[in-house]
Design a protein around this motif. Sequence first.
Motif, mmCIF file in Angstrom:
data_model
loop_
_atom_site.group_PDB
_atom_site.id
_atom_site.type_symbol
_atom_site.label_atom_id
_atom_site.label_comp_id
_atom_site.label_asym_id
_atom_site.label_seq_id
_atom_site.Cartn_x
_atom_site.Cartn_y
_atom_site.Cartn_z
ATOM 1 N N ALA A 311 0.844 -1.216 0.000
ATOM 2 C CA ALA A 311 0.000 0.000 0.000
ATOM 3 C C ALA A 311 0.872 1.255 0.000
ATOM 4 O O ALA A 311 0.568 2.248 -0.669
ATOM 5 C CB ALA A 311 -0.919 -0.014 1.220
ATOM 6 N N VAL A 312 1.966 1.208 0.740
ATOM 7 C CA VAL A 312 2.864 2.374 0.824
ATOM 8 C C VAL A 312 3.460 2.660 -0.552
ATOM 9 O O VAL A 312 3.484 3.809 -1.020
ATOM 10 C CB VAL A 312 4.000 2.116 1.855
ATOM 11 C CG1 VAL A 312 5.010 3.258 1.838
ATOM 12 C CG2 VAL A 312 3.420 1.935 3.261
ATOM 13 N N LYS A 313 3.895 1.596 -1.208
ATOM 14 C CA LYS A 313 4.526 1.742 -2.530
ATOM 15 C C LYS A 313 3.526 2.296 -3.546
ATOM 16 O O LYS A 313 3.837 3.196 -4.334
ATOM 17 C CB LYS A 313 5.019 0.363 -2.993
ATOM 18 C CG LYS A 313 6.422 0.400 -3.533
ATOM 19 C CD LYS A 313 6.953 -0.994 -3.690
ATOM 20 C CE LYS A 313 7.743 -1.040 -4.995
ATOM 21 N NZ LYS A 313 8.111 -2.409 -5.320
ATOM 22 N N ALA A 314 2.322 1.745 -3.507
ATOM 23 C CA ALA A 314 1.295 2.188 -4.456
ATOM 24 C C ALA A 314 0.953 3.655 -4.210
ATOM 25 O O ALA A 314 0.773 4.446 -5.146
ATOM 26 C CB ALA A 314 0.049 1.311 -4.306
ATOM 27 N N PHE A 315 0.881 4.040 -2.944
ATOM 28 C CA PHE A 315 0.551 5.421 -2.577
ATOM 29 C C PHE A 315 1.616 6.374 -3.139
ATOM 30 O O PHE A 315 1.305 7.379 -3.779
ATOM 31 C CB PHE A 315 0.498 5.542 -1.049
ATOM 32 C CG PHE A 315 -0.305 6.713 -0.550
ATOM 33 C CD1 PHE A 315 -1.611 6.543 -0.123
ATOM 34 C CD2 PHE A 315 0.244 7.991 -0.495
ATOM 35 C CE1 PHE A 315 -2.357 7.618 0.356
ATOM 36 C CE2 PHE A 315 -0.492 9.072 -0.032
ATOM 37 C CZ PHE A 315 -1.796 8.874 0.401
ATOM 38 N N ALA A 316 2.880 5.994 -2.917
ATOM 39 C CA ALA A 316 3.987 6.836 -3.392
ATOM 40 C C ALA A 316 3.969 6.942 -4.912
ATOM 41 O O ALA A 316 4.181 8.023 -5.482
ATOM 42 C CB ALA A 316 5.321 6.257 -2.915
ATOM 43 N N ALA A 317 3.676 5.825 -5.563
ATOM 44 C CA ALA A 317 3.697 5.807 -7.040
ATOM 45 C C ALA A 317 2.634 6.754 -7.603
ATOM 46 O O ALA A 317 2.869 7.460 -8.590
ATOM 47 C CB ALA A 317 3.483 4.384 -7.543
ATOM 48 N N ILE A 318 1.483 6.807 -6.957
ATOM 49 C CA ILE A 318 0.413 7.688 -7.450
ATOM 50 C C ILE A 318 0.818 9.159 -7.298
ATOM 51 O O ILE A 318 0.593 9.980 -8.184
ATOM 52 C CB ILE A 318 -0.916 7.387 -6.713
ATOM 53 C CG1 ILE A 318 -1.425 6.014 -7.157
ATOM 54 C CG2 ILE A 318 -1.960 8.463 -6.979
ATOM 55 C CD1 ILE A 318 -2.590 5.477 -6.353
ATOM 56 N N LEU A 319 1.468 9.479 -6.197
ATOM 57 C CA LEU A 319 1.937 10.862 -6.016
ATOM 58 C C LEU A 319 2.959 11.206 -7.102
ATOM 59 O O LEU A 319 2.870 12.259 -7.747
ATOM 60 C CB LEU A 319 2.552 11.050 -4.631
ATOM 61 C CG LEU A 319 1.610 10.900 -3.431
ATOM 62 C CD1 LEU A 319 2.357 11.137 -2.127
ATOM 63 C CD2 LEU A 319 0.420 11.856 -3.529
#
Length: 354
Positions: A311-319
Amino acid sequence: MEKVELLALSPVELQELLVSIGEPKYRAGQIFPQLHKGLSPAQMTNIGKLTRERLAEVTDYHLPKVKRKLVSALDGTIKYLFELADGNCVESVLMQYEHGLTICISTQVGCNMGCKFCASTIGGKVRNLTAGELLGQVIAAAKDSGKIIGGIVMMGIGEPLDNFDAVVRFLALVNCPEGLNIGYRHISLSTCGLVDRIDRLAELKLPITLSISLHAADDETRSAIMPINRKYNVAALLASCKRYFVATGRRISFEYTLIAGKNDSREDAEKLALLLNRSLRTRQESMPIHVNLIPVNEVKESGFVRSGARAVKAFAAILEKNGIRATVRRTLGADINASCGQLRKETAEKAAKE
Ligand code: SAH
């Protein structure tokens, strides 16, 4: 008569004080640098006995005392529990970054802001720290570790902007060339979002880095975890960030604590990107935006669970996809409970049981 706190005096104020007790002005130049190295007047060999006695009559010099010290076996991070002159305790953490040592200091004993994920606020605010106590944490840690501290973050216990005057005085003191000489650019101040104070800080135009603890991109989510949002909502906060940037030219960094199921979904990330881009990037004034993602440290009272790595990785990728630089906060001192507020709380609880 209440004694003057020596560590809170500027070089000019120290001169004035010395003159008022019959000492020459130049004595300030002999005393100030030593105070900031952690020597009390009684320990100064370059001033006479009479001067030391006169000073002791009208002034106080207290350095925070090391009550507990934990050293991380993983990365050398040192966590101090400091005892202040009145017996209250605060925490400071000395961290090794690529460019040198940075200290995280506390600004209040406890905190009134009530953020739901935070250990420091559970017992409320006991009192503000004085400018001398803010500076004392840096001096005491440098003295104890024998190292030169090159940077400061105000991310320990307390809300720095709820202790505005002492914090501003401290910033000037720690920046003094005759003292620790830490550059404003190496100092960060983190706030949960006291909008009126952000505006006051902007007026001072100090080239420090302002960090905003945002943690949610909409009012409903933010108010549920950060009570301050009911006073200054997301729109008001972002508007003050914009004013701060226009006034100081300094970019602002945003902290976003990732809590599983509360604020860490893909929609939350999209919402955050949209909010930051819409509020801070207009054609005239475009601010570089940096978001620090911090998987929440689990504090047992909160019941919050940290987001998983995916979830952390996906969140960062969207930003990133939306043009926002995102870094995931490195965990330092994971083995010594290095996040703020937990050591003080634990020590107080133990003392209460005994
Ligand atoms: N009062 C200030 C500074 C102190 S807290 C502020 O709110 O910014 C420093 C940072 O740690 C803030 O971003 C805060 O929201 C965050 N924080 C507090 N408790 C935390 C926890 N349990 N896990 C992760 N981050 C936390």
